[in-house]
Design an enzyme around this catalytic site. Structure first.
Site, PDB file in Angstrom:
ATOM      1  N   ALA A  63       0.864  -1.182   0.000  1.00 13.42           N
ATOM      2  CA  ALA A  63       0.000   0.000   0.000  1.00 13.42           C
ATOM      3  C   ALA A  63       0.902   1.233   0.000  1.00 13.42           C
ATOM      4  O   ALA A  63       2.084   1.144   0.322  1.00 13.42           O
ATOM      5  CB  ALA A  63      -0.858  -0.004   1.259  1.00 13.42           C
ATOM      6  N   GLY A 107       0.518  -5.102   0.791  1.00 11.54           N
ATOM      7  CA  GLY A 107      -0.588  -5.161  -0.156  1.00 11.54           C
ATOM      8  C   GLY A 107      -0.171  -5.811  -1.475  1.00 11.54           C
ATOM      9  O   GLY A 107      -1.008  -6.375  -2.186  1.00 11.54           O
ATOM     10  N   GLU A 110      -0.502  -9.367  -0.963  1.00  8.84           N
ATOM     11  CA  GLU A 110      -1.936  -9.661  -0.824  1.00  8.84           C
ATOM     12  C   GLU A 110      -2.608  -9.734  -2.198  1.00  8.84           C
ATOM     13  O   GLU A 110      -3.428 -10.619  -2.454  1.00  8.84           O
ATOM     14  CB  GLU A 110      -2.592  -8.610   0.081  1.00  8.84           C
ATOM     15  CG  GLU A 110      -2.100  -8.759   1.520  1.00  8.84           C
ATOM     16  CD  GLU A 110      -2.524  -7.630   2.446  1.00  8.84           C
ATOM     17  OE1 GLU A 110      -2.289  -6.459   2.090  1.00  8.84           O
ATOM     18  OE2 GLU A 110      -3.089  -7.928   3.510  1.00  8.84           O
ATOM     19  N   GLU A 130       4.032  -5.423   7.430  1.00  6.71           N
ATOM     20  CA  GLU A 130       3.192  -4.361   8.019  1.00  6.71           C
ATOM     21  C   GLU A 130       3.534  -4.086   9.479  1.00  6.71           C
ATOM     22  O   GLU A 130       3.435  -2.941   9.933  1.00  6.71           O
ATOM     23  CB  GLU A 130       1.705  -4.734   7.905  1.00  6.71           C
ATOM     24  CG  GLU A 130       1.121  -4.590   6.499  1.00  6.71           C
ATOM     25  CD  GLU A 130       1.305  -5.819   5.628  1.00  6.71           C
ATOM     26  OE1 GLU A 130       2.103  -6.698   6.007  1.00  6.71           O
ATOM     27  OE2 GLU A 130       0.651  -5.907   4.572  1.00  6.71           O
TER      28      GLU A 130
END
Ligand code: 3HC
Ligand code: NAI
Length: 708
Positions: A63, A107, A110, A130
């Site tokens: 992200a 992300g 993911e 994270e």
């Protein structure tokens, strides 16, 4: 089509490349662009399969942390909710192959796990880092990862935050194949074959999250929580990640991802998240020096000369060869060179025993260090790092010799920890090439490198030092040439205040307990014992601390040194050490403290735990503010980076200056003023602190205003 995504068709396969440099973060617009392109490809009859990859140097590195930072501070639009995109990828009838090079992080991983298949470049890395930012995976990572690699590995990755390499990812079931040669070609081939095979393509979310080793679920979760408590003491995100993984093992996917989302939201607005994101950007900002840019001419360093093969010289040599830079290692005597090489070999042996390196790797690295007693070959090095005894005359002599034995333009660095760099530079005719490179012990391990800029140090010389720091995996922080530079200068008031507390009625054990409870890796008395009480004693005398009339100096530390209690190396210091090298309180020391305090007429009292932390920490912060206002640090965040990487300051508190912001500078200033009234001149508040407190501003705002 969006500029953030390139689309091409290769033999009936749609190849989508995320194009959001530098690291293809999932910034606003990127998830949308991927979703739109997938929809088009799914509908296009000429397309049989889809490949998603990253343009440039990496797959998706996660992200956009800038966006997360906004969220952490309660601003912005919030984190992207990738649920719909991931479902769209997974539910489409055509196979989606993720082609991964560089890093698939956060992300990015993911997104990759929502694909039906994953093909990796041999040097790709995969991780859920994270927790390093005080959050947990927020786009189903805690739900999909255990379904692919099992609970144990998922816990290790989500709690530890360390990425795994392609080979390990393949063995764990995270990737389906490692590309043989060209990644795009391999992924296209893989995708076309999968499409031709037909049938349903595997959906990660339909797998089960189970243990891969014997034992019950509860035992596995308990082990994960233990790992979180141990490896990431005091941090909340790793435990929340464990809760989310537990949800993966016990709830449906639909319930699990919703639980993960709640836990993510709880983390992203926490103090710890703000602190860790601050540290992430602070580390990268530290490398930005006004006047030193991409256009600064800086020669690349392909060979380093090191003078002094002792503790530091040996460690620096290891750091260089670990990064592939060959080293000429010079000492004065053959016996010293041999001793230095033996210490290097011994250090590497420990790494082999721990499974970090193979014997072949070590042989290759040791082979890159050339031991010698003269300056032969120094005319071919690009950088020399001097690490001889801490003695000005000796250092000047060495710099004089270096000026003669190196080619013009060679950067000459000193690893001095307390001497005046400008005086050292005066011994070299090209002072613009002289710089401080202050490594921390053990130099092959510690990440911090204080880069000390002298009066004459040129921009090109700074650029070389910063470049080398990055190459050898250090965080280079450029600081000014003041006594103790940034880190040690701040350490002195912190250390002395702890000693004064003990003289006023606290005990070393109590102070250390409160400091470690605060989050420091070690208490200051333990640190002092480890570094050697004699070291601080010598520096104290050389720098003339407490010589001004009326100054209160530490009583007991000098006495302990006079008694030969130098700390761990003599088995006794503030504590006493047994075979296990663990510190134990020594009644003899406690008695000595009380006796000396009584003789000096120091009133005794009990201390509240909070007061101990305030006295020690606020002294450190006040000195940091002085350093900042005097210009010896460029930014408050640079000071944070020094403390996070060189002194064991808890990462989740963001560094001492950030911590001061979280307490509130008004409160810090007020307490320091009270201390000044009670304890005298040494507590005089820094002008900058006063100014910021009165303006109700923070150090972060101060940095932001100055960088604007
Ligand atoms: N978001 C925004 N910016 C990022 C970024 C990210 N995820 N990752 C890196 N950057 C920026 C850096 O700030 C830096 O910017 P600058 O040049 O302006 O200073 C630039 O990219 C290059 O970064 P590095 O200097 O660190 O480059 P390296 O090549 O040394 O390292 C990297 C590359 C390994 C990708 C490293 O940058 C890294 O570890 N990044 C963080 C990855 C991460 O933590 N991802 C997870 C994010 S959280 C998440 O995904 C939540 C999700 O679960 C919903
Ligand atoms: P050390 O005593 O382990 O090593 C010094 C080495 O220099 C010895 O091997 C000695 O033989 C050699 N030497 C002396 N004169 C020489 C000459 N003329 N030519 C070549 N070699 C010569 O010392 P250490 O701890 O490695 O410290 C070196 C420098 O690093 C000092 O300036 C010190 O202040 C600094 N430093 C030390 C740290 C530590 O934790 N030990 C941390 C950061 C900096």
């Amino acid at each position: 089509m969006s500029e953030l995504l390139n689309v091409e068709q290769v033999r009936g396969v749609a190849v989508l490349s995320v194009n959001n440099p530098p690291v293809n973060a999932l910034s606003a617009g990127v998830p949308e662009a991927i979703g739109a392109a997938i929809e088009v490809a799914q509908k296009d009859p000429a397309v049989q399969a889809i490949v998603l990859m990253g343009a440039g140097k990496t797959f998706i590195a996660g992200a956009d942390i800038k966006q997360l930072e906004e969220m952490a501070w309660g601003r912005g639009a919030g984190a992207p909710n990738l649920h719909a995109l991931l479902q769209q990828i997974e539910d489409g009838p055509k196979p989606v192959v993720m082609a991964i090079h560089g890093t698939a992080l956060g992300g990015g991983l993911e997104v990759a796990m929502a694909g039906h298949y994953r093909v990796a470049a041999a040097d790709a890395q995969f991780g859920q880092p994270e927790v390093n930012l005080g959050i947990i995976p927020g786009a189903e990572g805690t739900q999909r990862l255990p379904r692919l690699v099992g609970l144990e590995k998922a816990m290790e990755m989500c709690v530890g935050g360390k990425p795994v390499k392609a080979k390990e990812a393949l063995a764990a079931g995270l990737v389906d194949a490692i590309a043989d040669g060209d990644l795009k070609a391999s992924a296209v081939e893989f995708a076309a074959t999968a499409a031709k095979r037909g049938g349903a393509h595997p959906k990660t979310r339909e797998k089960k999250a189970e243990r891969r080793t014997p034992g019950t679920l509860e035992e596995a979760l308990a082990a994960g929580r233990e790992l979180a408590a141990k490896a990431r003491k005091n941090q909340t995100a790793p435990l929340k990640a464990m809760e989310a993984i537990q949800a993966a093992a016990t709830l449906t996917f639909e319930e699990g991802w919703k639980r993960e989302r709640q836990l993510f939201q709880e983390c992203v607005t926490s103090d710890q998240c703000r602190a860790l994101i601050h540290a992430f950007f602070a580390e990268r900002t530290a490398g930005r020096i006004p006047g030193v840019g991409k256009d600064t001419p800086a020669q690349p360093v392909s060979r380093v000369g090191i003078v002094g093969a002792g503790t530091m010289g040996g460690g620096i040599a290891m750091a260089c060869v670990n990064a592939g830079i060959p080293v000429l290692l010079k000492d004065a005597e053959q016996s010293a060179v041999d001793k230095g090489m033996a210490a290097i070999r011994k250090n590497y042996e420990v790494s082999v025993q721990r499974g970090r390196f193979t014997t072949e790797m070590v042989a290759e690295r040791v082979g890159k260090i050339h031991p010698q007693t003269d300056y032969a070959g120094f005319d071919s090095v690009d950088l020399v790092i001097e690490a001889v005894f801490e003695n000005m005359e000796l250092k000047k002599k060495v710099f004089g010799e270096l000026a003669k034995s190196t080619k013009p333009g060679t950067v000459l660095a000193s690893n001095t920890s307390s001497l005046n760099l400008d005086e050292i530079a005066s011994a070299a005719p090209r002072a613009e090439n002289v710089i401080g490179m202050h490594f921390f012990s053990p130099a092959n391990v510690m990440r911090l490198l204080e880069i000390v800029r002298g009066k004459e140090t040129s921009a090109a010389t700074i650029a070389v030092a910063l470049g080398v720091a990055k190459k050898i995996g250090k965080v280079g922080v450029v600081v000014g040439n003041c006594e103790g530079f940034v880190g040690n200068r701040m350490m002195f008031p912190y250390m002395y205040e702890a000693q004064f507390l003990v003289e006023e009625g606290a005990t070393p054990e109590q102070v250390d307990r409160e400091l470690t409870r605060f989050g420091w890796a070690m208490g200051i008395f333990e640190v002092d014992d480890m570094a050697g009480l004699d070291v601080a004693w010598r520096i104290r005398k050389e720098l003339g601390h407490f010589t001004e009339p009326g100054a209160r100096g530490p009583l007991v530390a000098d006495k302990l040194c006079e008694m030969g209690r130098y700390g761990q190396k003599t088995g006794k210091g503030w504590y006493v050490y047994g075979q296990d090298r663990k510190p134990r309180p020594d009644p003899e020391v406690l008695e000595l403290i009380r006796k000396m305090a009584k003789e000096a007429g120091i009133p005794q009292r009990e201390f509240r735990d909070e007061e101990i932390v305030e006295r020690a920490l606020f002294g450190l912060i006040n000195e940091g503010a002085k350093i900042l206002e005097e210009g010896y640090a460029l930014r408050a965040s640079d000071i944070d980076i020094v403390y996070l990487n060189g002194y064991g300051f808890p990462s989740w508190r963001g560094g001492p200056m950030f911590y001061a912001d979280t307490v509130g500078l008004e409160k810090v200033y007020e307490r320091i003023r009270q201390f000044e009234k009670q304890l005298g001149q040494r507590w005089k508040p820094a002008n900058l602190l006063k100014k910021l407190a009165e303006a109700k501003k923070s150090f972060r705002e101060y940095d932001a205003e100055r960088s604007a």
